[in-house]
Design an enzyme around this catalytic site. Sequence first.
Site: not given
Length: 264
Positions: A142, A184, A254
């Site tokens: 990520r 998320s 995130e």
Amino acid sequence: MFFKTVDFSRYSSIKIGPVVEVAVIEKGDKIPSDRFLIGGANNLLISPTPPPLMMLGRDFDYCRIEGETLEIGAATPTGKILSFARKHDLAGFEFVAKLPGTLGGMLAMNAGVKKYEIFNLLESIRIGDEWIPAKAIEHGYRFARLPGIAVAARFPLRRGYDDTLRRVLLKLRDNQPKEPSAGSAFKNPPNDYAGRLIEAVGLKGYRQGGMAWSEVHANFLINLGSGTYEEAITLIDLAKKRVYETFGIRLEEEIKIVNRQKGA
């Protein structure tokens, strides 16, 4: 370059944010160095006082095959990418099904589902006028350290679109809430899950005004209809504080928090 009025309470996936003028960049425009790129605003939490913002325009929304290479503009929505892959029998993009946003956002955070990530497919990324090999860009779970604004990407052609794989990967996201969110909120820490940690400290379903940690998946910060930036920040900070005090684990966002003080 021209300017477009954007209401982030409607445009962003979490349905929070002010009405501001956003610079729209087209081919031939010099990309400003003092503006934050919003893309599709699908993993952004925009403050009431954001820094100067910009977005890529229609010139960067395309998919085209050149020889044995697929080139995609960074403003291309994921749904369009999947449709193109299906139509031309291209393998590898099945995981983008119902993954919100644009290619540019996927590149910036190495988006994916489980082991399927965009950098696994990449050949190169165009930053300004330069094509940079994907292997030369630091990336991981990520994140990707892009050396500038990505305007396009190239992928080697792989034939064999797999609709069964698309359905399997979609099934993995059945536990995601339907309410507005930015995806998320936190990255999963090594060998653990942010959702499990948030639930373990008693915050699953916990509400602050119009925002809450979802009852469906604790790592999703959802807008119940009247949520504000301040309420979202309160819940994010509370989750980080409780998880660190209980488990000694520092949760890393995130979601991208965009405000004038932090820049992003």
